[in-house]
Design an enzyme around this catalytic site. Structure first.
Site, PDB file in Angstrom:
ATOM      1  N   HIS A  89      59.039 109.575  15.775  1.00 18.52           N
ATOM      2  CA  HIS A  89      58.665 108.345  15.044  1.00 18.52           C
ATOM      3  C   HIS A  89      57.942 107.353  15.972  1.00 18.52           C
ATOM      4  O   HIS A  89      58.361 106.202  16.129  1.00 18.52           O
ATOM      5  CB  HIS A  89      59.903 107.686  14.424  1.00 18.52           C
ATOM      6  CG  HIS A  89      59.557 106.805  13.254  1.00 18.52           C
ATOM      7  ND1 HIS A  89      60.336 106.690  12.141  1.00 18.52           N
ATOM      8  CD2 HIS A  89      58.477 106.002  13.025  1.00 18.52           C
ATOM      9  CE1 HIS A  89      59.766 105.852  11.279  1.00 18.52           C
ATOM     10  NE2 HIS A  89      58.635 105.424  11.805  1.00 18.52           N
ATOM     11  N   ILE A  90      56.873 107.851  16.541  1.00 25.01           N
ATOM     12  CA  ILE A  90      56.156 107.060  17.551  1.00 25.01           C
ATOM     13  C   ILE A  90      54.698 106.815  17.161  1.00 25.01           C
ATOM     14  O   ILE A  90      53.964 106.142  17.878  1.00 25.01           O
ATOM     15  CB  ILE A  90      56.262 107.811  18.920  1.00 25.01           C
ATOM     16  CG1 ILE A  90      56.015 106.893  20.111  1.00 25.01           C
ATOM     17  CG2 ILE A  90      55.353 109.033  18.986  1.00 25.01           C
ATOM     18  CD1 ILE A  90      57.153 106.011  20.432  1.00 25.01           C
TER      19      ILE A  90
ATOM     20  N   GLU B 298      66.979 110.371  10.904  1.00 24.43           N
ATOM     21  CA  GLU B 298      66.510 109.939  12.227  1.00 24.43           C
ATOM     22  C   GLU B 298      67.609 109.163  12.933  1.00 24.43           C
ATOM     23  O   GLU B 298      68.298 108.381  12.278  1.00 24.43           O
ATOM     24  CB  GLU B 298      65.263 109.054  12.082  1.00 24.43           C
ATOM     25  CG  GLU B 298      64.069 109.836  11.563  1.00 24.43           C
ATOM     26  CD  GLU B 298      62.773 109.029  11.551  1.00 24.43           C
ATOM     27  OE1 GLU B 298      62.743 107.930  12.130  1.00 24.43           O
ATOM     28  OE2 GLU B 298      61.803 109.506  10.971  1.00 24.43           O
TER      29      GLU B 298
ATOM     30  N   ASP C 227      45.666 108.464  -5.024  1.00 20.65           N
ATOM     31  CA  ASP C 227      46.428 107.218  -5.098  1.00 20.65           C
ATOM     32  C   ASP C 227      46.293 106.646  -6.506  1.00 20.65           C
ATOM     33  O   ASP C 227      45.394 105.865  -6.786  1.00 20.65           O
ATOM     34  CB  ASP C 227      45.931 106.203  -4.049  1.00 20.65           C
ATOM     35  CG  ASP C 227      46.890 105.031  -3.908  1.00 20.65           C
ATOM     36  OD1 ASP C 227      47.565 104.681  -4.901  1.00 20.65           O
ATOM     37  OD2 ASP C 227      46.981 104.463  -2.799  1.00 20.65           O
TER      38      ASP C 227
HETATM   39  N1  LIG Z   1      55.158 106.747  11.722  1.00 24.10           N
HETATM   40  C1  LIG Z   1      55.032 105.464  11.956  1.00 24.10           C
HETATM   41  O1  LIG Z   1      55.225 105.040  13.103  1.00 24.10           O
HETATM   42  C2  LIG Z   1      54.630 104.539  10.866  1.00 24.10           C
HETATM   43  C3  LIG Z   1      54.078 103.287  11.193  1.00 24.10           C
HETATM   44  C4  LIG Z   1      53.661 102.452  10.164  1.00 24.10           C
HETATM   45  C5  LIG Z   1      53.814 102.815   8.836  1.00 24.10           C
HETATM   46  N2  LIG Z   1      54.374 104.008   8.514  1.00 24.10           N
HETATM   47  C6  LIG Z   1      54.512 104.439   7.114  1.00 24.10           C
HETATM   48  O2  LIG Z   1      53.218 104.779   6.627  1.00 24.10           O
HETATM   49  C7  LIG Z   1      53.208 104.686   5.199  1.00 24.10           C
HETATM   50  C8  LIG Z   1      51.951 103.977   4.732  1.00 24.10           C
HETATM   51  O3  LIG Z   1      51.919 102.648   5.241  1.00 24.10           O
HETATM   52  P1  LIG Z   1      50.767 101.617   4.794  1.00 24.10           P
HETATM   53  O4  LIG Z   1      50.948 100.389   5.612  1.00 24.10           O
HETATM   54  O5  LIG Z   1      49.455 102.293   4.742  1.00 24.10           O
HETATM   55  O6  LIG Z   1      51.244 101.296   3.295  1.00 24.10           O
HETATM   56  P2  LIG Z   1      50.409 100.654   2.114  1.00 24.10           P
HETATM   57  O7  LIG Z   1      51.410  99.963   1.241  1.00 24.10           O
HETATM   58  O8  LIG Z   1      49.238  99.864   2.612  1.00 24.10           O
HETATM   59  O9  LIG Z   1      49.829 101.928   1.330  1.00 24.10           O
HETATM   60  C9  LIG Z   1      50.626 102.814   0.609  1.00 24.10           C
HETATM   61  C10 LIG Z   1      49.774 103.364  -0.524  1.00 24.10           C
HETATM   62  O10 LIG Z   1      50.514 104.399  -1.172  1.00 24.10           O
HETATM   63  C11 LIG Z   1      50.210 104.329  -2.556  1.00 24.10           C
HETATM   64  N3  LIG Z   1      51.265 105.017  -3.308  1.00 24.10           N
HETATM   65  C12 LIG Z   1      52.523 104.588  -3.588  1.00 24.10           C
HETATM   66  N4  LIG Z   1      53.199 105.533  -4.273  1.00 24.10           N
HETATM   67  C13 LIG Z   1      52.365 106.578  -4.414  1.00 24.10           C
HETATM   68  C14 LIG Z   1      52.482 107.856  -5.021  1.00 24.10           C
HETATM   69  N5  LIG Z   1      53.616 108.223  -5.635  1.00 24.10           N
HETATM   70  N6  LIG Z   1      51.420 108.672  -4.976  1.00 24.10           N
HETATM   71  C15 LIG Z   1      50.263 108.312  -4.356  1.00 24.10           C
HETATM   72  N7  LIG Z   1      50.082 107.111  -3.777  1.00 24.10           N
HETATM   73  C16 LIG Z   1      51.118 106.252  -3.812  1.00 24.10           C
HETATM   74  C17 LIG Z   1      50.092 102.853  -2.852  1.00 24.10           C
HETATM   75  O11 LIG Z   1      49.328 102.631  -4.031  1.00 24.10           O
HETATM   76  C18 LIG Z   1      49.392 102.331  -1.594  1.00 24.10           C
HETATM   77  O12 LIG Z   1      47.981 102.287  -1.755  1.00 24.10           O
HETATM   78  C19 LIG Z   1      54.518 103.981   4.824  1.00 24.10           C
HETATM   79  O13 LIG Z   1      55.438 104.981   4.423  1.00 24.10           O
HETATM   80  C20 LIG Z   1      54.978 103.371   6.126  1.00 24.10           C
HETATM   81  O14 LIG Z   1      56.378 103.196   6.153  1.00 24.10           O
HETATM   82  C21 LIG Z   1      54.780 104.885   9.503  1.00 24.10           C
END
Ligand SMILES: NC(=O)c1ccc[n+]([C@@H]2O[C@H](COP(=O)([O-])OP(=O)(O)OC[C@H]3O[C@@H](n4cnc5c(N)ncnc54)[C@H](O)[C@@H]3O)[C@@H](O)[C@H]2O)c1
Length: 311
Positions: free
Chosen positions: A284-285, A263, A169
């Protein structure tokens, strides 16, 4: 009027939005004309990740003041357009982190062990023990791409199971407290080193120009041939065809994909996964459980109510 176009906890609507005129119809997301008509007098809109809050939808909502997002990713919302119109957007940050982290740990355990698909064979009197000798999670390396909110919950659980955890990160400063969080030490690595050394690689970044197809043929070729890839972040971060090809060729140990480039995934596009081994696909769950639905719903109704009432 508050319009809610996707499913949420009904008790949170009843009690959290008491006194407001509410239209709750989780089928509206699939009926764009009816949604547009409903938005003509709406001051607030509550969505999950399927309603596309942009262009025609925003044009149909001249009185819109606030959008509540039942989740965290904002890629279905045109943030620039909302900003230009003074529409506030509230994600439910943090409310489904635990659900996603548990999904990652569960699919990692399932794919490393490889023993849980034998129900029909065992019931049929086969006894396929030799084919089902799997791997432990303890002692393996969990590699996290992105070390934000969900990745930290995942790290906490991985460390509790005896894993060693590393993350890539570049946006998180080297002296940030999360690298030595109360759950234990997480090693900061360059992406190439993380790819080369991880037994389980789990993605937790937003979808951006930088992260699109970050895990494609080249990245997969750098990984251990028995590694597991988990994408519960956003579709498009992994190249779906490359994952399918690597699994089929035995160049990857397993994969779990909860999110897809298009999706809902249509059968035509899903065809690329037909017959592919060691693969878990879910719709997506990962972030949606009974518990997170209640938490996410309450965070969202509180945000929307406070905004409309100026609390
Ligand atoms: N599948 C699901 O049901 C579901 C549910 C919730 C969130 N999500 C997804 O999960 C992901 C993470 O969510 P979160 O709440 O932890 O987000 P967050 O913003 O807390 O963390 C994301 C991290 O990614 C880092 N980052 C950004 N660009 C980067 C890169 N190019 N290389 C490396 N690191 C990078 C940021 O610095 C940050 O620390 C998001 O894409 C969100 O949409 C999916």
């Amino acid at each position: 009027m508050i319009v809610i176009s996707e499913f949420m906890d009904e008790d949170a609507i009843r009690r959290g939005l008491d006194g407001f005129d509410v239209l709750y119809d989780p089928t509206l997301v699939d009926r764009p004309d009816d949604l547009a008509a409903a938005l003509a007098t709406a001051e607030a809109l509550i969505v999950r990740n399927r309603t596309q809050v942009r262009g025609a939808l925003l044009d149909a909502a001249p009185q819109l003041k606030v959008v509540g997002r039942l989740g965290v990713g904002l890629d279905n919302i045109d943030m620039e357009a909302c900003k230009a119109r003074g529409i506030a957007v509230y994600p439910a940050s943090g409310a489904n982190d635990v659900s996603v982290a548990e999904y990652v740990i569960a699919t990692a355990l399932l794919l490393l062990r490889g023993a849980y698909g034998a129900t029909a064979a065992v019931a049929a009197g086969e006894w396929p023990r030799n084919a089902l000798v799997g791997r432990e999670i303890a002692g393996k390396r969990m590699g996290l791409v992105g070390y934000g909110s969900i990745a930290r919950e995942t790290a906490r659980r991985a460390i509790a199971l005896g894993m060693e955890v590393a993350a890539f990160d570049p946006y998180l400063p080297a002296d940030h407290a999360a690298w030595s969080g109360p759950w234990g030490k997480v090693t900061a690595l360059a992406l190439d080193d993380l790819l080369a050394t991880s037994d389980v690689l789990s993605l937790h970044v937003p979808l951006t120009a930088e992260t699109r197809h970050m895990i494609g043929t080249e990245a997969l070729a750098r990984m251990k041939p028995d590694a597991i890839v988990i994408n519960a972040a956003r579709g498009g971060i992994v190249d779906e065809a490359a994952i399918a090809a690597a699994l089929t060729a035995g160049r990857l140990g397993g994969a779990a994909l909860d999110v897809f480039e298009d999706e809902p995934l249509k059968a035509e596009r899903g065809g690329v996964f037909a017959g592919v081994p060691n693969l878990v696909l879910t719709p997506h769950i990962a972030g949606v459980t009974m518990e997170s639905n209640i938490r996410v719903s309450w965070v969202t109704v509180d945000n929307v109510r406070k905004h409309l009432r100026g609390e």
